[in-house]
Structure formats: C-alpha cells, structure tokens
Design an enzyme around this catalytic site. Structure first.
Site, PDB file in Angstrom:
ATOM      1  N   CYS A   1      55.465  36.662  29.942  1.00  0.00           N
ATOM      2  CA  CYS A   1      54.248  36.332  29.185  1.00  0.00           C
ATOM      3  C   CYS A   1      53.441  37.584  28.854  1.00  0.00           C
ATOM      4  CB  CYS A   1      53.351  35.339  29.919  1.00  0.00           C
ATOM      5  SG  CYS A   1      54.118  33.762  30.222  1.00  0.00           S
TER       6      CYS A   1
ATOM      7  N   LYS B   1      49.259  30.684  42.752  1.00  0.00           N
ATOM      8  CA  LYS B   1      49.735  32.040  43.017  1.00  0.00           C
ATOM      9  C   LYS B   1      49.189  32.565  44.344  1.00  0.00           C
ATOM     10  CE  LYS B   1      49.963  33.172  38.115  1.00  0.00           C
ATOM     11  NZ  LYS B   1      51.356  33.305  37.718  1.00  0.00           N
TER      12      LYS B   1
ATOM     13  N   ASP C   1      40.738  38.854  35.099  1.00  0.00           N
ATOM     14  CA  ASP C   1      41.812  37.924  35.386  1.00  0.00           C
ATOM     15  C   ASP C   1      42.362  38.321  36.755  1.00  0.00           C
ATOM     16  OD1 ASP C   1      44.272  36.764  35.740  1.00  0.00           O
ATOM     17  OD2 ASP C   1      45.007  37.192  33.723  1.00  0.00           O
TER      18      ASP C   1
ATOM     19  N   GLN D   1      46.700  37.786  39.758  1.00  0.00           N
ATOM     20  CA  GLN D   1      47.654  38.552  40.562  1.00  0.00           C
ATOM     21  C   GLN D   1      46.965  39.403  41.619  1.00  0.00           C
ATOM     22  OE1 GLN D   1      50.844  38.134  40.427  1.00  0.00           O
ATOM     23  NE2 GLN D   1      51.054  37.034  38.493  1.00  0.00           N
TER      24      GLN D   1
ATOM     25  N   HIS E   1      48.155  39.283  30.301  1.00  0.00           N
ATOM     26  CA  HIS E   1      48.981  38.077  30.205  1.00  0.00           C
ATOM     27  C   HIS E   1      48.554  37.332  28.945  1.00  0.00           C
ATOM     28  CE1 HIS E   1      50.257  33.980  31.366  1.00  0.00           C
ATOM     29  NE2 HIS E   1      51.094  34.571  32.189  1.00  0.00           N
TER      30      HIS E   1
HETATM   31  C1  LIG Z   1      47.895  38.089  35.251  1.00  0.00           C
HETATM   32  C2  LIG Z   1      48.033  36.626  34.969  1.00  0.00           C
HETATM   33  N1  LIG Z   1      47.068  35.993  34.300  1.00  0.00           N
HETATM   34  C3  LIG Z   1      47.131  34.681  34.033  1.00  0.00           C
HETATM   35  C4  LIG Z   1      48.198  33.911  34.418  1.00  0.00           C
HETATM   36  C5  LIG Z   1      48.225  32.465  34.063  1.00  0.00           C
HETATM   37  O1  LIG Z   1      48.049  31.674  35.183  1.00  0.00           O
HETATM   38  P1  LIG Z   1      48.161  30.091  35.114  1.00  0.00           P
HETATM   39  O2  LIG Z   1      49.439  29.795  34.386  1.00  0.00           O
HETATM   40  O3  LIG Z   1      48.201  29.672  36.530  1.00  0.00           O
HETATM   41  O4  LIG Z   1      46.970  29.585  34.382  1.00  0.00           O
HETATM   42  C6  LIG Z   1      49.237  34.530  35.116  1.00  0.00           C
HETATM   43  C7  LIG Z   1      50.408  33.730  35.537  1.00  0.00           C
HETATM   44  O5  LIG Z   1      51.548  34.038  35.247  1.00  0.00           O
HETATM   45  C8  LIG Z   1      49.150  35.911  35.395  1.00  0.00           C
HETATM   46  O6  LIG Z   1      50.136  36.538  36.051  1.00  0.00           O
END
Ligand SMILES: Cc1ncc(COP(=O)(O)O)c(C=O)c1O
Lengths: 147, 410
Positions: free
Chosen positions: B368, B230, B204, B207, B127
């Site tokens: 993203c 999430k 990370d 998900q 992401h």
């Molecule tokens: C794999 C992953 N990492 C990071 C994020 C970013 O999360 P946040 O916007 O809650 O900081 C997302 C959210 O779309 C994600 O799917």
C-alpha cells in the site's frame, strides 16, 4: 491438436510423479524459465494484466486455420510457469474450445491457490482474458459467415 | 542490561495461541506483523468474556448490564488514554482504525479549515490511507497536496520539509514509522517546526504503537491515529487522539445516535466530546479488547520490547545481508523492526511463495505504498516485520528460506 482433456490428464500424470512440493515448484520454475519469451513488441499496456503481486502480459492472434495462438509472459517466474501450463492446454485450440474450456488440471495438481483471486497475481484475470479472446474470435467467425 | 533476562520469549509465546500452529507442515514463523499482529489470550478472553457475560448497549440504558458495559467501555478508553498519555479521556475517540481516523480528520478538519489554494503536506512514504483521504478533500476544496521527498536511505529530507512549510500549509499529515522502510521519523522536531508556523500535525501511528511508547503530550502532536489489530488487539477498532481545542472546532463526522444532545426536525445539538464523533453503536467488544491489548503491552514494557526488537532487527539485517544480490530498502539509522528487501534476479512474489511453503509468513508487493515503490523504481519488496514474540531461530529459518528460494529461482 490434442483434445484439451487429454492434455490436462497428461499434465496431471506428470505431476503425480512429484512426492513433495519442492519438486513440483522446481518443475514449475523450470517451465517458467523455458517459456518462449513473448515478442517484446507485445509487451504493451494493452496486453498487460495488472495483478497486485505480479503482472501478466497476454497476446492472442488468429492462426490461418482458425485456431487461437497465445503468447504470454510474467515478471514472476512461478506465475510464468503456471502460464506455460495454461498455454500448453489452450494454445492453438479453436475459439469454441477455449471459450468453454473447463480447466480441471489446476485443482488436480494442487495449484488452485495460485488461481485464487486473493493471490492477486494476474492469473485469474489471465484465464478470464483467454476465454474472452475465445468468445471474441468465435463471434468474429460467426459474423464473417454472413458476409 | 541484558535483554534476554528482561524478556522471556518462551513464556511470551505461550500467551499467543496462534503461534502454535503449523503451516504447510512447518511450525508457523509469523513475520507479517506489520500487516496485522496476533492477539494474546488476554485479549481474546476479554472479548469472549464480554460477549458471554457483559454485553448490552452503551451510554443508553438504566439497567445493570448497560451500566456495566458502559463502564467497561469507558475504562478501556481510559486505558488507551494512559497508553498514549493523553491529557483527557474525551480526547481519545474510538474509530474503526487508522484509515477511519484519518478520514475523520481529513473530512471534518478539511470541511472547516480548507480553502482553495491551501496546502496539505504529506510525505513520500505515506500509506495509501494517509494519501487518498487528503487527495479527496483537497480535490473537493481546491486545495493542494504537497509531498516531502524521501532520501535513498529511507529518511525524510529535512531541508525539503522545512522549505515546504509555508503560510498556505493547513496541516502536516505524516507517518510516525514507515510500514515499508521501517524509518522512525524525527516527529517531535518536525512537529515543533510546524508549530512555529501554527500548523497542526497529524501522525499516522499505525506502525509506531506496536513497537514504542508514544506520549502525545510530549510530542505535542495535534492528532494521532492507530489501529487495534496492529497492536495485538482486535480488528475493526482503532483510535483517534485529537487535542480538545481542535476537536471542539471540527464539525461532527457522521450523524446518528449517540452523537447528539437533542434532536428536533428543526435543529439538532451535538453531544459533548468524545461522543460527538462516535455516532451509532460502537464496536464495544473491540474497544474492550483494545484496552486489554494496551494493558498487555504496558505490562511487558516498551523498554523491554524496543531493546529486544532492536536485537532482532540487527540480527536479521546481519543474517540476511549475507545473501548475494540482497538489496535492503530502508537503511535509516533509526528503524523499527521491519526489513524490506529485494534480491537481484528474483521477483518478490516468487520468494514469498517459496517462504510460504516453508511455513514462513512474510508480505510481498507494494505494501500500500505505490508512490514509494515508484520512488525507489521497484515493483515491490519482500517484507519481514517482527514483533516481540519472534525469535532468532525464526530469523535463521527466514535466512535459510531465502537462500533456498534464490537457489531455486536463479
Ligand atoms: C503506516 C500505516 N498507516 C495506515 C495503515 C492502515 O491501517 P488500517 O488498515 O488498520 O486502517 C497501515 C496498515 O497497513 C499502515 O501500515
């Protein structure tokens, strides 16, 4: 060239025939399919308006009688259908008319959501760009008068 | 084990007030859980109760309410420690979310440990929030960003990963589960490989935590990050887990109240963990809500959640691949309940618009993950991401909606 208010009212009348969203979207999709293709040569980065969701290419040129001729395209067909409507209203109008155009038909036919910045489909920027062309061509005319 | 007897969907759906909504004249089919999941009443009530009855600032009052708010906030931290099986509460930091957690590590670890020519290893399925913070610190420090490629089926290329690890690698930062492809990466083995070279690993987990039990000690991961929203909790709050010995060595992130022990104009000494990294008044209600979300998930049980979601994914994959011209993006054998796809001759935006008109919420676009879209040579996908409250009936509606969209668009 018809007055842009009249063209918009005409579009509103056409859309009033549709009783449900499905028919409306089918119509927009058909418009999208029938929009004359933009000259592939015009599909350059300079004419590209990048939305997050869909992209729009817009080209404007001055006609001999001082009007503005728009051609445009999009990779998404619904976006393209709405472009067809915008072009129907603004194509071959004077730069003044374009620069000051009030596009009330969008709201009236229930498509405002497509022209919301949050959709990020390139349409908001496209309308802005069309008006900027109007303003730019207007300035050009004004400047040429003094030559 | 019969999954249907283990998880009672109709009752679970009653826990989520928003699922009763209608959208465009249809019952809402919420299939955009990857972007943000919905909250159960237990979480909403915990937040409401906190504001109605318990609010005061934390860690700084002698009075009753402040003590109580502090206790509730710290209980939530403990709940989250249990949720990821961390060894200590003080290794569990409250942040604003995944993005904030990754920025914290990139900044504080980067400032301390990165030198010109060093390398940070990420993957091609990250992401943007696990790319850009590293790019920024690399640029500042003259370090290099290296990228593990993704194979056609959406798995990481294991050989390339092994080859990219080297004596200049200072950190591996990668996603546990891909938000676009659904791929569950073999992180335990990958961490072990990095550790052979004494390279720390950040995962990370944004998900992952909504779908599976995560045990940071079993993974032996050095940093683990996730977002509240999430995992059925509040927005604006998330977690950074960090091993104590790393957190101790890293300088603080932001300066302010709460993170100090003593302040004079000559010198400030920093507070102990976790407060050293928690400057300012935190999102107290968010923390408490997140604790409640963790409790809710653990009560439901991840074995049940995984089994049921797996069933949903298989059902959806089978149903949707019947559509002509369907192209699935992400076909790894080990996947979370995420289905990304394209249909020949249609644009994702158009399909998404028509599904929306039918009350079906999916996401369209690049999610993203722009470099990943480039990798597959596509502008974006339509993504249906499931949660345990989704049903096969909703998947039937999705499949029918897609068929309808294709008929209209082609
Ligand atoms: C794999 C992953 N990492 C990071 C994020 C970013 O999360 P946040 O916007 O809650 O900081 C997302 C959210 O779309 C994600 O799917």
């Amino acid at each position: 060239m018809a007055d842009i208010k009249d063209i918009q009212n005409e579009i509103i009348d056409e859309f009033s025939l549709f009783s449900e969203w499905m028919e409306k979207y089918e119509y927009i999709i058909d418009l999208g399919k029938s929009l004359p293709m933009i000259d592939p040569k015009a599909k350059v980065d300079n004419n590209l308006i990048k939305g997050c969701q869909s992209q729009v290419w817009l080209q404007a040129e001055r006609t001999e009688n001082g009007k503005v001729h728009f051609t445009a395209d999009s990779d998404a067909i619904i976006t393209k259908g709405i472009i067809a409507l915008l072009i129907r209203v603004l194509d071959r109008q004077t730069p003044e008319t374009i620069a000051h155009a009030e596009l009330f038909f969008i709201e009236a036919i229930g498509l405002r959501e497509h022209l919301s910045p949050t959709r990020s489909n390139g349409l908001v920027s496209m309308v802005k760009q069309m008006k900027l062309y109007g303003i730019a061509f207007q300035a050009q005319t004004g400047w040429k008068k003094h030559l | 084990m019969n999954v249907r007897t283990m998880i009672d969907i109709e009752n679970i759906r009653k826990d989520f007030p928003i699922l009763k909504r209608e959208v465009n004249g249809y019952p809402l089919a919420y299939l955009d859980n990857g972007a943000s999941a919905q909250r159960p009443a237990a979480v909403i009530d915990a937040i409401g109760h906190y504001y109605r009855m318990e609010h005061a600032n934390v860690h700084r009052g002698v009075h009753f309410l402040s003590q109580e708010a502090t206790r509730r906030y710290e209980e939530a931290r403990e709940q989250l420690r249990v949720f990821i099986n961390a060894a200590h509460d003080h290794e569990v930091l409250f942040t604003k979310g995944t993005t904030d957690s990754i920025n914290l590590v990139a900044n504080c670890f980067g400032r301390k440990f990165l030198a010109p020519g060093d390398e940070i290893l990420i993957t091609a399925m990250e992401h943007h929030s696990n790319i850009v913070p590293w790019q920024m610190i690399c640029e500042e420090k003259g370090a290099l960003l290296k990228v593990v490629p993704v194979a056609d089926n959406g798995e990481l290329e294991a050989d390339a990963y092994a080859q990219l690890l080297n004596s200049r690698t200072r950190m591996v930062a990668m996603t546990h589960v891909s938000n676009t492809l659904g791929t569950i990466n073999p992180v335990k083995a990958m961490i072990a490989l990095a550790h052979e070279r004494n390279i720390p690993v950040l995962l990370d987990g944004a998900q992952a935590v909504p779908h599976m039990a995560v045990d940071v000690q079993d993974l032996d991961v050095d940093f683990y990050t996730f977002s509240g929203h999430k995992m059925f909790g509040p927005t604006g709050v998330g977690i950074l887990y960090g091993k104590e010995h790393w957190l101790r060595q890293m300088p603080p992130y932001q300066g302010g109240g709460n993170m100090i022990k003593t302040v004079s104009f000559e010198k400030t000494t920093y507070n102990t963990l976790p407060h050293k990294f928690e400057a300012g008044t935190p999102h107290i209600a968010g923390g408490i809500g997140l604790g409640e979300a963790a409790r809710y998930l653990m009560q439901l049980g991840f074995d049940n959640i995984r089994a049921y979601e797996h069933e949903l994914l298989e059902y959806a994959t089978e149903k949707l691949t019947k559509t002509e011209g369907m192209r699935l993006i992400g076909t790894a054998p080990n996947k979370a309940a995420v289905l990304s796809f394209l249909i020949d001759g249609t644009h994702p935006y158009d399909v998404g618009m028509i599904l929306d008109k039918l009350g079906i919420a999916v996401r369209t676009g690049h999610h993203c993950n722009q470099p990943l879209m480039d990798r597959f040579g596509i502008p974006g996908t339509i993504r249906a991401s499931f949660a345990f409250y989704n049903t096969k009936a909703e998947i039937d509606r999705l499949a029918a909606g897609v068929e309808r969209a294709v008929t209209m668009l082609q």
